[in-house]
Design a protein around this motif. Sequence first.
Motif, short mmCIF file in Angstrom:
data_model
loop_
_atom_site.label_atom_id
_atom_site.label_comp_id
_atom_site.label_asym_id
_atom_site.label_seq_id
_atom_site.Cartn_x
_atom_site.Cartn_y
_atom_site.Cartn_z
N LEU A 38 38.94 125.78 -136.72
CA LEU A 38 39.35 126.72 -137.77
C LEU A 38 38.80 126.29 -139.13
O LEU A 38 38.39 127.11 -139.94
N TYR A 39 38.82 124.98 -139.38
CA TYR A 39 38.26 124.47 -140.65
C TYR A 39 36.76 124.78 -140.74
O TYR A 39 36.26 125.11 -141.81
N VAL A 40 36.06 124.67 -139.61
CA VAL A 40 34.62 124.98 -139.63
C VAL A 40 34.45 126.45 -140.00
O VAL A 40 33.62 126.80 -140.85
N GLY A 41 35.26 127.31 -139.37
CA GLY A 41 35.20 128.75 -139.66
C GLY A 41 35.49 129.02 -141.14
O GLY A 41 34.80 129.80 -141.80
N GLY A 42 36.53 128.34 -141.66
CA GLY A 42 36.90 128.51 -143.07
C GLY A 42 35.77 128.09 -144.00
O GLY A 42 35.48 128.75 -145.00
N THR A 43 35.11 127.01 -143.65
CA THR A 43 34.02 126.50 -144.50
C THR A 43 32.84 127.48 -144.46
O THR A 43 32.20 127.73 -145.49
N LYS A 44 32.59 128.07 -143.28
CA LYS A 44 31.51 129.08 -143.17
C LYS A 44 31.82 130.28 -144.04
O LYS A 44 30.95 130.81 -144.73
N SER A 45 33.09 130.71 -144.03
CA SER A 45 33.49 131.87 -144.86
C SER A 45 33.25 131.56 -146.33
O SER A 45 32.79 132.41 -147.09
N LEU A 46 33.58 130.33 -146.73
CA LEU A 46 33.36 129.93 -148.13
C LEU A 46 31.88 130.01 -148.50
O LEU A 46 31.52 130.45 -149.60
N HIS A 47 31.02 129.59 -147.56
CA HIS A 47 29.58 129.68 -147.79
C HIS A 47 29.18 131.13 -148.01
O HIS A 47 28.39 131.45 -148.90
N ASN A 48 29.75 132.03 -147.17
CA ASN A 48 29.39 133.45 -147.28
C ASN A 48 29.83 134.01 -148.62
O ASN A 48 29.09 134.75 -149.28
N VAL A 49 31.03 133.62 -149.05
CA VAL A 49 31.54 134.09 -150.35
C VAL A 49 30.62 133.60 -151.46
O VAL A 49 30.27 134.35 -152.38
N THR A 50 30.19 132.35 -151.35
CA THR A 50 29.30 131.79 -152.38
C THR A 50 27.97 132.54 -152.41
O THR A 50 27.44 132.86 -153.47
N SER A 51 27.44 132.83 -151.19
CA SER A 51 26.18 133.58 -151.10
C SER A 51 26.32 134.93 -151.81
O SER A 51 25.46 135.33 -152.59
N GLU A 52 27.44 135.61 -151.52
CA GLU A 52 27.66 136.93 -152.12
C GLU A 52 27.75 136.81 -153.64
O GLU A 52 27.17 137.58 -154.38
N PHE A 53 28.50 135.80 -154.09
CA PHE A 53 28.69 135.59 -155.53
C PHE A 53 27.35 135.35 -156.23
O PHE A 53 27.07 135.89 -157.28
N LEU A 54 26.51 134.53 -155.59
CA LEU A 54 25.22 134.17 -156.20
C LEU A 54 24.16 135.25 -155.96
O LEU A 54 23.05 135.17 -156.49
N ARG A 55 24.49 136.20 -155.10
CA ARG A 55 23.56 137.27 -154.68
C ARG A 55 22.27 136.68 -154.13
O ARG A 55 21.18 137.17 -154.36
N GLU A 56 22.43 135.57 -153.45
CA GLU A 56 21.28 135.03 -152.71
C GLU A 56 21.82 134.33 -151.47
O GLU A 56 22.97 133.90 -151.45
N ARG A 57 20.96 134.25 -150.48
CA ARG A 57 21.41 133.69 -149.21
C ARG A 57 21.50 132.16 -149.31
O ARG A 57 20.52 131.49 -149.60
N VAL A 58 22.73 131.64 -149.09
CA VAL A 58 22.89 130.18 -149.05
C VAL A 58 23.17 129.83 -147.59
O VAL A 58 24.15 130.27 -147.01
N GLU A 59 22.24 129.09 -147.00
CA GLU A 59 22.39 128.71 -145.58
C GLU A 59 23.59 127.80 -145.41
O GLU A 59 23.77 126.86 -146.20
N SER A 60 24.41 128.05 -144.39
CA SER A 60 25.50 127.09 -144.16
C SER A 60 24.90 125.89 -143.42
O SER A 60 23.96 126.02 -142.65
N THR A 61 25.45 124.72 -143.69
CA THR A 61 24.89 123.49 -143.13
C THR A 61 25.93 122.82 -142.23
O THR A 61 27.08 123.26 -142.20
#
Length: 318
Positions: free
Chosen positions: A69-92
């Motif tokens: 669940l924590y991995v899923g939560g961290t991926k969601s945070l990456h997606n939110v950041t990508s949207e905020f920055l309007r650029e694709r941030v690869e999750s690592t």
Amino acid sequence: MPDPQSPSSHPAQISPFIELDRADWAALAPSMPSPLRDTEIVQLRGLGEPLDPREVAEVYLPLSRLLNLYVGGTKSLHNVTSEFLRERVESTPFVIGVAGSVAVGKSTIARLLRELLARWEHTPRVELITTDGFLFPNAELERRGLMARKGFPESYDRRALLRFVSEVKAGAAEVRAPFYSHLAYDIVKDAQITVRRPDVLIVEGLNVLQPPGPGHRLAVSDLFDFTIYVDARTSDIARWYEERFLKLQRGAFANPRSYFHRFASLTEAEARARSREIWHSINEPNLLQNIRPTRSRASLVLRKGSDHTVSSVLLRKL
Ligand SMILES: Nc1ncnc2c1ncn2[C@@H]1O[C@H](COP(=O)(O)OP(=O)(O)O)[C@@H](O)[C@H]1O
Ligand SMILES: CC(C)(COP(=O)(O)O)[C@@H](O)C(=O)NCCC(=O)O
């Protein structure tokens, strides 16, 4: 009037952890989906440890679910950041540190979590490394006068370990770690472990929760997404160390290529005495001086009883 017995009236004593006893933690398991069939729990015993299937189902399965669940939560945070920055941030890769004394059961738990995590959706690719690969080679330890301090923070090439985890965390396609052989009791030249962008990397080692040393800005602990400290009474760990030493003495030490081959012919009493000597001169002082003081830095503490079963779980809430 605040109640003087209430923990909240003593701010200095407020624990950053929520503590669940074994029964409360185990009660979480039935309400969650399981990625395992009963036969698979039995197969997990093939890891070579006397793992109790009940322990897997009641303790490690819920823990693997929480991590998933924590991995899923961290991926969601990456997606939110990508949207905020309007650029694709690869999750690592999500990086989990597993810390604790020599012989407390870190390797067993890390291997089990790798198997369990890989069965959940979103985390099929799990890789595991141990920090012993980052010990200085024996020749260098000898040069530094550290041969009797193997496992102490200064016996590791901490800069190389930090570089390794930073590269994995930065999403590098392929990162290599040196390899330590317990048989040779040394780093093996030209042998390496390669990590290729897993969903999760588990880093297991005595000192993974150490804060940065004097004059350093970062420690490997700063790069972890989640950390587990495996805890038990010192007297129990000492016994497990001795039992493992005896098992090795009867098995692996018989190999003439083993660094400890000279111990293969000891009587049981002599072997016990030798293992106690190593425990008291190296592993116990390291536990007391360096390892246990990092326990409160963990995201989760697993407390084991004298038979290796987990008696309580402390999860960081602050
Ligand atoms: N859950 C467990 N149940 C029973 N025995 C265990 C369990 N975990 C570890 N052990 C035993 O305790 C000893 C130390 O475990 P190990 O995983 O090698 O420790 P570490 O990696 O911390 O040095 C080994 O002999 C192992 O077989
Ligand atoms: C190799 C170790 C330092 C553990 O390293 P880790 O992977 O935890 O970094 C330890 O298992 C060890 O060998 N300690 C030296 C004393 C002894 O022989 O028990």
